[in-house]
Design a protein around this motif. Structure first.
Motif, mmCIF file in Angstrom:
data_model
loop_
_atom_site.group_PDB
_atom_site.id
_atom_site.type_symbol
_atom_site.label_atom_id
_atom_site.label_comp_id
_atom_site.label_asym_id
_atom_site.label_seq_id
_atom_site.Cartn_x
_atom_site.Cartn_y
_atom_site.Cartn_z
ATOM 1 N N SER A 1 -6.882 -14.700 10.005
ATOM 2 C CA SER A 1 -7.647 -13.714 9.236
ATOM 3 C C SER A 1 -8.971 -13.302 9.878
ATOM 4 C CB SER A 1 -7.908 -14.173 7.793
ATOM 5 O OG SER A 1 -6.707 -14.212 7.068
ATOM 6 N N ARG A 2 -9.385 -13.961 10.931
ATOM 7 C CA ARG A 2 -10.578 -13.520 11.640
ATOM 8 C C ARG A 2 -10.352 -12.106 12.165
ATOM 9 N NH1 ARG A 2 -13.021 -13.550 16.649
ATOM 10 N NH2 ARG A 2 -11.085 -14.189 17.697
ATOM 11 N N SER A 3 -11.425 -11.340 12.235
ATOM 12 C CA SER A 3 -11.277 -9.950 12.639
ATOM 13 C C SER A 3 -12.309 -9.588 13.703
ATOM 14 C CB SER A 3 -11.438 -9.027 11.436
ATOM 15 O OG SER A 3 -11.352 -7.658 11.794
ATOM 16 N N GLU A 4 -11.952 -8.644 14.524
ATOM 17 C CA GLU A 4 -12.876 -8.094 15.504
ATOM 18 C C GLU A 4 -12.901 -6.584 15.352
ATOM 19 O OE1 GLU A 4 -12.587 -11.248 19.243
ATOM 20 O OE2 GLU A 4 -11.565 -9.316 19.358
ATOM 21 N N MET A 5 -14.062 -6.017 15.639
ATOM 22 C CA MET A 5 -14.222 -4.579 15.643
ATOM 23 C C MET A 5 -14.723 -4.169 17.024
ATOM 24 S SD MET A 5 -16.748 -2.222 13.398
ATOM 25 C CE MET A 5 -17.802 -1.651 14.695
ATOM 26 N N ASN A 6 -14.160 -3.127 17.572
ATOM 27 C CA ASN A 6 -14.546 -2.658 18.900
ATOM 28 C C ASN A 6 -15.020 -1.214 18.828
ATOM 29 O OD1 ASN A 6 -13.696 -1.212 21.621
ATOM 30 N ND2 ASN A 6 -14.074 -3.362 22.069
ATOM 31 N N VAL A 7 -16.099 -0.930 19.509
ATOM 32 C CA VAL A 7 -16.556 0.449 19.645
ATOM 33 C C VAL A 7 -16.641 0.753 21.133
ATOM 34 C CG1 VAL A 7 -18.270 2.168 19.013
ATOM 35 C CG2 VAL A 7 -17.963 0.127 17.585
ATOM 36 N N SER A 8 -15.923 1.757 21.570
ATOM 37 C CA SER A 8 -15.937 2.128 22.983
ATOM 38 C C SER A 8 -16.853 3.324 23.207
ATOM 39 C CB SER A 8 -14.513 2.454 23.463
ATOM 40 O OG SER A 8 -14.018 3.576 22.746
ATOM 41 N N THR A 9 -17.247 3.509 24.433
ATOM 42 C CA THR A 9 -18.091 4.637 24.826
ATOM 43 C C THR A 9 -19.216 4.853 23.811
ATOM 44 O OG1 THR A 9 -16.015 5.635 25.599
ATOM 45 C CG2 THR A 9 -18.007 6.935 25.819
ATOM 46 N N LEU A 10 -20.085 3.877 23.719
ATOM 47 C CA LEU A 10 -21.136 3.890 22.715
ATOM 48 C C LEU A 10 -22.029 5.124 22.832
ATOM 49 C CD1 LEU A 10 -22.137 0.136 22.781
ATOM 50 C CD2 LEU A 10 -21.320 1.401 20.775
ATOM 51 N N GLU A 11 -22.407 5.628 21.650
ATOM 52 C CA GLU A 11 -23.346 6.752 21.564
ATOM 53 C C GLU A 11 -24.591 6.263 20.821
ATOM 54 O OE1 GLU A 11 -21.295 9.864 19.532
ATOM 55 O OE2 GLU A 11 -19.719 10.036 21.076
ATOM 56 N N LEU A 12 -25.694 7.010 21.016
ATOM 57 C CA LEU A 12 -26.937 6.613 20.355
ATOM 58 C C LEU A 12 -26.751 6.528 18.845
ATOM 59 C CD1 LEU A 12 -29.545 8.734 22.355
ATOM 60 C CD2 LEU A 12 -28.962 6.317 22.668
ATOM 61 N N GLY A 13 -25.937 7.414 18.296
ATOM 62 C CA GLY A 13 -25.711 7.456 16.856
ATOM 63 C C GLY A 13 -24.908 6.288 16.320
ATOM 64 N N ASP A 14 -24.407 5.455 17.204
ATOM 65 C CA ASP A 14 -23.669 4.265 16.755
ATOM 66 C C ASP A 14 -24.606 3.130 16.390
ATOM 67 O OD1 ASP A 14 -21.106 4.823 19.296
ATOM 68 O OD2 ASP A 14 -21.273 5.610 17.242
ATOM 69 N N SER A 15 -25.886 3.316 16.660
ATOM 70 C CA SER A 15 -26.865 2.298 16.270
ATOM 71 C C SER A 15 -26.833 2.155 14.755
ATOM 72 C CB SER A 15 -28.268 2.713 16.712
ATOM 73 O OG SER A 15 -28.376 2.715 18.109
ATOM 74 N N ALA A 16 -26.590 0.937 14.292
ATOM 75 C CA ALA A 16 -26.388 0.728 12.854
ATOM 76 C C ALA A 16 -26.264 -0.756 12.573
ATOM 77 C CB ALA A 16 -25.118 1.438 12.382
ATOM 78 N N LEU A 17 -26.239 -1.062 11.284
ATOM 79 C CA LEU A 17 -25.882 -2.402 10.829
ATOM 80 C C LEU A 17 -24.391 -2.369 10.512
ATOM 81 C CD1 LEU A 17 -26.876 -5.262 9.954
ATOM 82 C CD2 LEU A 17 -27.067 -4.323 7.642
ATOM 83 N N TYR A 18 -23.621 -3.221 11.148
ATOM 84 C CA TYR A 18 -22.185 -3.277 10.907
ATOM 85 C C TYR A 18 -21.885 -4.483 10.027
ATOM 86 C CZ TYR A 18 -21.665 0.495 14.176
ATOM 87 O OH TYR A 18 -21.753 1.721 14.788
ATOM 88 N N LEU A 19 -21.334 -4.191 8.878
ATOM 89 C CA LEU A 19 -21.065 -5.219 7.876
ATOM 90 C C LEU A 19 -19.583 -5.497 7.782
ATOM 91 C CD1 LEU A 19 -23.463 -3.765 5.195
ATOM 92 C CD2 LEU A 19 -23.697 -6.049 6.178
ATOM 93 N N CYS A 20 -19.272 -6.761 7.708
ATOM 94 C CA CYS A 20 -17.901 -7.200 7.478
ATOM 95 C C CYS A 20 -17.830 -7.755 6.070
ATOM 96 C CB CYS A 20 -17.538 -8.268 8.505
ATOM 97 S SG CYS A 20 -15.994 -9.129 8.172
ATOM 98 N N ALA A 21 -16.722 -7.524 5.403
ATOM 99 C CA ALA A 21 -16.541 -8.041 4.048
ATOM 100 C C ALA A 21 -15.129 -8.568 3.898
ATOM 101 C CB ALA A 21 -16.807 -6.945 3.021
ATOM 102 N N SER A 22 -14.967 -9.607 3.107
ATOM 103 C CA SER A 22 -13.620 -10.137 2.886
ATOM 104 C C SER A 22 -13.324 -10.205 1.399
ATOM 105 C CB SER A 22 -13.458 -11.514 3.537
ATOM 106 O OG SER A 22 -14.173 -12.512 2.830
ATOM 107 N N SER A 23 -12.052 -10.267 1.087
ATOM 108 C CA SER A 23 -11.618 -10.451 -0.295
ATOM 109 C C SER A 23 -10.272 -11.176 -0.272
ATOM 110 C CB SER A 23 -11.512 -9.110 -1.023
ATOM 111 O OG SER A 23 -10.617 -8.241 -0.376
ATOM 112 N N PRO A 24 -9.948 -11.845 -1.372
ATOM 113 C CA PRO A 24 -8.718 -12.651 -1.380
ATOM 114 C C PRO A 24 -7.456 -11.822 -1.221
ATOM 115 C CG PRO A 24 -10.153 -13.256 -3.209
ATOM 116 C CD PRO A 24 -10.714 -11.998 -2.612
ATOM 117 N N GLY A 25 -7.450 -10.641 -1.841
ATOM 118 C CA GLY A 25 -6.238 -9.820 -1.818
ATOM 119 C C GLY A 25 -6.593 -8.361 -1.824
ATOM 120 N N THR A 26 -5.948 -7.626 -2.689
ATOM 121 C CA THR A 26 -6.120 -6.179 -2.669
ATOM 122 C C THR A 26 -7.194 -5.674 -3.627
ATOM 123 O OG1 THR A 26 -4.364 -5.999 -4.334
ATOM 124 C CG2 THR A 26 -3.706 -5.820 -2.026
#
Lengths: 112, 110
Positions: free
Chosen positions: A72-97
């Motif tokens: 269940s571990r997850s990774e997020m990838n952003v390629s060819t970074l742009e200045l506008g990609d500067s941000a706080l990236y939040l991950c969230a989990s939940s048991p199901g749907t």
């Protein structure tokens, strides 16, 4: 139970580079979602993974991608970074749907 | 235009005062959630409202879901400095796990 953990907490990258962010959900949670938070656009949904399959996707370009592993571990990838990609990236989990989300502390990405 | 509009965007009041934050949409939501986010942390769920007209109380916080399930409000009685934070409403919509509101940044002055 330990909460959602995200690594790294802070990251500085140069425009054009790529970046990979990691998220470990709460034990037993099978759904992992990613969000981008910026002062201008607020909190926006990127995508959700459930049992290693992408279930939902927000309105972001293909440069943003993710995956989920069998533990269940997850990774997020952003390629060819742009200045506008500067941000706080939040991950969230939940048991199901159910929509209730347990958020991690986020990864602060700065693109220079 | 955001799907969920919150007002006010910023609110600064004295400790002990009452306040109300609004979350409005032109679309119907099956449920709405309220989160509070503090600096350096992710949002933390305060409440989920599901039924139109529903009122939920959490100590000094009162949450209401509109009859038509298009709007919600958060009322805080006798605000305290610990209530300071970014308040966000959110709900599932379309392909999005959660669509978030524009946010209300609340500051309680001691």
């Amino acid at each position: 139970k330990a909460g959602v953990t995200q690594t790294p907490r802070y990251l500085i990258k140069t425009r054009g580079q790529q970046v990979t962010l990691s998220c470990s959900p709460i034990s037993g949670h099978r759904s992992v979602s990613w969000y981008q938070q910026t002062p201008g656009q607020g909190l926006q949904f990127l995508f959700e993974y459930f049992s290693e399959t992408q279930r939902n996707k927000g309105n972001f370009p293909g440069r943003f991608s993710g995956r989920q592993f069998s533990n269940s571990r997850s990774e997020m990838n952003v390629s060819t970074l742009e200045l506008g990609d500067s941000a706080l990236y939040l991950c969230a989990s939940s048991p199901g749907t159910a929509p209730r989300q347990y958020f991690g502390p986020g990864t602060r990405l700065t693109v220079t | 235009t955001q799907l969920l509009e919150q007002s006010p965007q910023f609110l600064s009041i004295q400790e002990g005062e009452n306040l109300t934050v609004y979350c409005n949409s032109s679309s119907v939501f099956s449920s709405l959630q309220w989160y509070r986010q503090e600096p350096g942390e992710g949002p933390v769920l305060l409440v989920t409202v599901v039924t139109g007209g529903e009122v939920k109380k959490l100590k000094r916080l009162t949450f209401q879901f509109g009859d038509a399930r298009k709007d919600s409000s958060l009322h805080i009685t006798a605000a305290q400095p610990g209530d300071t934070g970014l308040y966000l409403c959110a709900g599932p919509f379309g392909n999005e796990k959660l669509t978030f509101g524009t946010g209300t940044r609340l500051t309680i002055i001691p």
